[in-house]
Design a protein around this motif. Sequence first.
Motif, PDB file in Angstrom:
ATOM      1  N   GLU A   1     -42.404  66.922   0.887  1.00  0.00           N
ATOM      2  CA  GLU A   1     -42.462  65.664   1.640  1.00  0.00           C
ATOM      3  C   GLU A   1     -41.078  65.268   2.137  1.00  0.00           C
ATOM      4  O   GLU A   1     -40.909  64.808   3.270  1.00  0.00           O
ATOM      5  CB  GLU A   1     -43.048  64.561   0.759  1.00  0.00           C
ATOM      6  CG  GLU A   1     -44.529  64.731   0.458  1.00  0.00           C
ATOM      7  CD  GLU A   1     -45.042  63.691  -0.528  1.00  0.00           C
ATOM      8  OE1 GLU A   1     -44.254  62.776  -0.896  1.00  0.00           O
ATOM      9  OE2 GLU A   1     -46.212  63.777  -0.939  1.00  0.00           O
TER      10      GLU A   1
ATOM     11  N   GLY B   1     -40.378  75.480  12.346  1.00  0.00           N
ATOM     12  CA  GLY B   1     -40.142  74.058  12.101  1.00  0.00           C
ATOM     13  C   GLY B   1     -41.248  73.462  11.261  1.00  0.00           C
ATOM     14  O   GLY B   1     -41.829  74.134  10.392  1.00  0.00           O
ATOM     15  N   ILE B   2     -41.579  72.219  11.537  1.00  0.00           N
ATOM     16  CA  ILE B   2     -42.553  71.490  10.725  1.00  0.00           C
ATOM     17  C   ILE B   2     -43.913  72.179  10.722  1.00  0.00           C
ATOM     18  O   ILE B   2     -44.557  72.312   9.677  1.00  0.00           O
ATOM     19  CB  ILE B   2     -42.691  70.035  11.221  1.00  0.00           C
ATOM     20  CG1 ILE B   2     -41.400  69.253  10.917  1.00  0.00           C
ATOM     21  CG2 ILE B   2     -43.874  69.341  10.551  1.00  0.00           C
ATOM     22  CD1 ILE B   2     -41.438  67.816  11.392  1.00  0.00           C
ATOM     23  N   SER B   3     -44.365  72.649  11.878  1.00  0.00           N
ATOM     24  CA  SER B   3     -45.695  73.247  11.971  1.00  0.00           C
ATOM     25  C   SER B   3     -45.806  74.512  11.126  1.00  0.00           C
ATOM     26  O   SER B   3     -46.753  74.679  10.348  1.00  0.00           O
ATOM     27  CB  SER B   3     -46.025  73.555  13.432  1.00  0.00           C
ATOM     28  OG  SER B   3     -47.294  74.169  13.541  1.00  0.00           O
TER      29      SER B   3
ATOM     30  N   ASN C   1     -32.334  65.799  15.152  1.00  0.00           N
ATOM     31  CA  ASN C   1     -32.292  65.810  16.612  1.00  0.00           C
ATOM     32  C   ASN C   1     -31.814  67.169  17.104  1.00  0.00           C
ATOM     33  O   ASN C   1     -30.682  67.583  16.832  1.00  0.00           O
ATOM     34  CB  ASN C   1     -31.345  64.712  17.125  1.00  0.00           C
ATOM     35  CG  ASN C   1     -31.849  63.325  16.796  1.00  0.00           C
ATOM     36  OD1 ASN C   1     -33.035  63.032  16.983  1.00  0.00           O
ATOM     37  ND2 ASN C   1     -30.967  62.465  16.310  1.00  0.00           N
TER      38      ASN C   1
ATOM     39  N   ARG D   1     -45.695  73.678   7.392  1.00  0.00           N
ATOM     40  CA  ARG D   1     -46.984  73.184   6.889  1.00  0.00           C
ATOM     41  C   ARG D   1     -47.934  74.347   6.609  1.00  0.00           C
ATOM     42  O   ARG D   1     -48.676  74.336   5.621  1.00  0.00           O
ATOM     43  CB  ARG D   1     -47.620  72.222   7.890  1.00  0.00           C
ATOM     44  CG  ARG D   1     -46.989  70.835   7.926  1.00  0.00           C
ATOM     45  CD  ARG D   1     -47.948  69.837   8.559  1.00  0.00           C
ATOM     46  NE  ARG D   1     -47.390  68.503   8.566  1.00  0.00           N
ATOM     47  CZ  ARG D   1     -46.977  67.861   9.654  1.00  0.00           C
ATOM     48  NH1 ARG D   1     -47.069  68.459  10.840  1.00  0.00           N
ATOM     49  NH2 ARG D   1     -46.490  66.640   9.586  1.00  0.00           N
TER      50      ARG D   1
ATOM     51  N   MET E   1     -40.023  67.605   5.064  1.00  0.00           N
ATOM     52  CA  MET E   1     -40.682  67.261   6.332  1.00  0.00           C
ATOM     53  C   MET E   1     -40.126  65.963   6.910  1.00  0.00           C
ATOM     54  O   MET E   1     -40.001  65.824   8.127  1.00  0.00           O
ATOM     55  CB  MET E   1     -42.195  67.192   6.132  1.00  0.00           C
ATOM     56  CG  MET E   1     -42.818  68.569   5.982  1.00  0.00           C
ATOM     57  SD  MET E   1     -44.622  68.611   6.084  1.00  0.00           S
ATOM     58  CE  MET E   1     -45.037  67.910   4.486  1.00  0.00           C
ATOM     59  N   SER E   2     -39.778  65.016   6.045  1.00  0.00           N
ATOM     60  CA  SER E   2     -39.178  63.778   6.522  1.00  0.00           C
ATOM     61  C   SER E   2     -37.823  64.047   7.177  1.00  0.00           C
ATOM     62  O   SER E   2     -37.524  63.515   8.254  1.00  0.00           O
ATOM     63  CB  SER E   2     -39.010  62.796   5.355  1.00  0.00           C
ATOM     64  OG  SER E   2     -38.348  61.619   5.782  1.00  0.00           O
ATOM     65  N   GLN E   3     -37.023  64.900   6.546  1.00  0.00           N
ATOM     66  CA  GLN E   3     -35.726  65.237   7.129  1.00  0.00           C
ATOM     67  C   GLN E   3     -35.882  65.989   8.444  1.00  0.00           C
ATOM     68  O   GLN E   3     -35.165  65.720   9.411  1.00  0.00           O
ATOM     69  CB  GLN E   3     -34.899  66.062   6.141  1.00  0.00           C
ATOM     70  CG  GLN E   3     -34.306  65.248   4.998  1.00  0.00           C
ATOM     71  CD  GLN E   3     -33.385  66.090   4.123  1.00  0.00           C
ATOM     72  OE1 GLN E   3     -33.771  66.521   3.047  1.00  0.00           O
ATOM     73  NE2 GLN E   3     -32.176  66.316   4.590  1.00  0.00           N
ATOM     74  N   LEU E   4     -36.812  66.941   8.481  1.00  0.00           N
ATOM     75  CA  LEU E   4     -37.033  67.692   9.712  1.00  0.00           C
ATOM     76  C   LEU E   4     -37.459  66.765  10.841  1.00  0.00           C
ATOM     77  O   LEU E   4     -37.030  66.929  11.995  1.00  0.00           O
ATOM     78  CB  LEU E   4     -38.105  68.763   9.494  1.00  0.00           C
ATOM     79  CG  LEU E   4     -37.747  69.950   8.595  1.00  0.00           C
ATOM     80  CD1 LEU E   4     -38.966  70.838   8.389  1.00  0.00           C
ATOM     81  CD2 LEU E   4     -36.592  70.748   9.175  1.00  0.00           C
ATOM     82  N   HIS E   5     -38.296  65.798  10.508  1.00  0.00           N
ATOM     83  CA  HIS E   5     -38.795  64.857  11.511  1.00  0.00           C
ATOM     84  C   HIS E   5     -37.664  64.047  12.136  1.00  0.00           C
ATOM     85  O   HIS E   5     -37.728  63.698  13.322  1.00  0.00           O
ATOM     86  CB  HIS E   5     -39.826  63.933  10.877  1.00  0.00           C
ATOM     87  CG  HIS E   5     -40.403  62.931  11.827  1.00  0.00           C
ATOM     88  ND1 HIS E   5     -41.315  63.258  12.811  1.00  0.00           N
ATOM     89  CD2 HIS E   5     -40.188  61.581  11.948  1.00  0.00           C
ATOM     90  CE1 HIS E   5     -41.639  62.173  13.498  1.00  0.00           C
ATOM     91  NE2 HIS E   5     -40.970  61.150  13.000  1.00  0.00           N
ATOM     92  N   HIS E   6     -36.633  63.768  11.346  1.00  0.00           N
ATOM     93  CA  HIS E   6     -35.543  62.918  11.831  1.00  0.00           C
ATOM     94  C   HIS E   6     -34.365  63.708  12.399  1.00  0.00           C
ATOM     95  O   HIS E   6     -33.382  63.111  12.838  1.00  0.00           O
ATOM     96  CB  HIS E   6     -35.053  61.999  10.705  1.00  0.00           C
ATOM     97  CG  HIS E   6     -36.022  60.905  10.368  1.00  0.00           C
ATOM     98  ND1 HIS E   6     -36.957  61.026   9.358  1.00  0.00           N
ATOM     99  CD2 HIS E   6     -36.220  59.684  10.922  1.00  0.00           C
ATOM    100  CE1 HIS E   6     -37.676  59.918   9.303  1.00  0.00           C
ATOM    101  NE2 HIS E   6     -37.265  59.097  10.232  1.00  0.00           N
TER     102      HIS E   6
END
Length: 220
Positions: free
Chosen positions: A73, A41-43, A83, A46, A76-81
């Motif tokens: 960017e 995922g995000i981690s 569910n 990165r 990561m924004s999409q991944l953050h949102h």
Amino acid sequence: MQAHERLTEDQAYQVGVLIARLHEAALGFERPSDCRGPVWGISTYREALAKLERYAGTFLSEASWTLYQLAAEKVMSQLHHMNADDCNYGLIHADLHLGNLVFEGGIPHPIDFGRCGYGYFLYDLAAVLLSLVPNQRLKVLQGYESMRKLGSDYIQSLECFFIMIMMENYSHHASNPRETESLKSEQIYALVYIHEYLRGRPFLLNVVEPVEIDDAPISS
């Protein structure tokens, strides 16, 4: 027989069926309390970006790297949102490129579960679509949906994972000087995908024409 980019439409369809069956099986998997499989995922993205930045100059121009950063960017924004729930997230293969599929009697089988861990099911789909042409991608998706239905807006999320995995792959190979020329040659396609992604235009099922776009501005 090992899979390759010249899959027939039926083989591509069967790959979709295979991935859906893997995910159906994952739904019934109960994670042991002492299981510490990787989480994709995000981690982890990165971490891949940090390595990619160190080697970007070996195969990307400054303008191209700027596009990569803008795309990262957005990813990561999409991944953050997103569910995560039991229907779209769970145990995944996490490395389902064509080299990790073998065919026997027309039926594909996955190999090399070394990256197996937890993540969005779409991550597995995006990984195999990366090396296919649009008509093959469509067949994979049709095969998948014959077993498991995808959400009405899944294409946007799938394209997010497509760009994510493409960058992760480049991050993995960029430190090897023997891969540099190959990475350079791929940019006429990669940069078009990134450009379309940044503009919010669907690209996954469309034919992408290779062009030089290093100096193209990003605007709507």
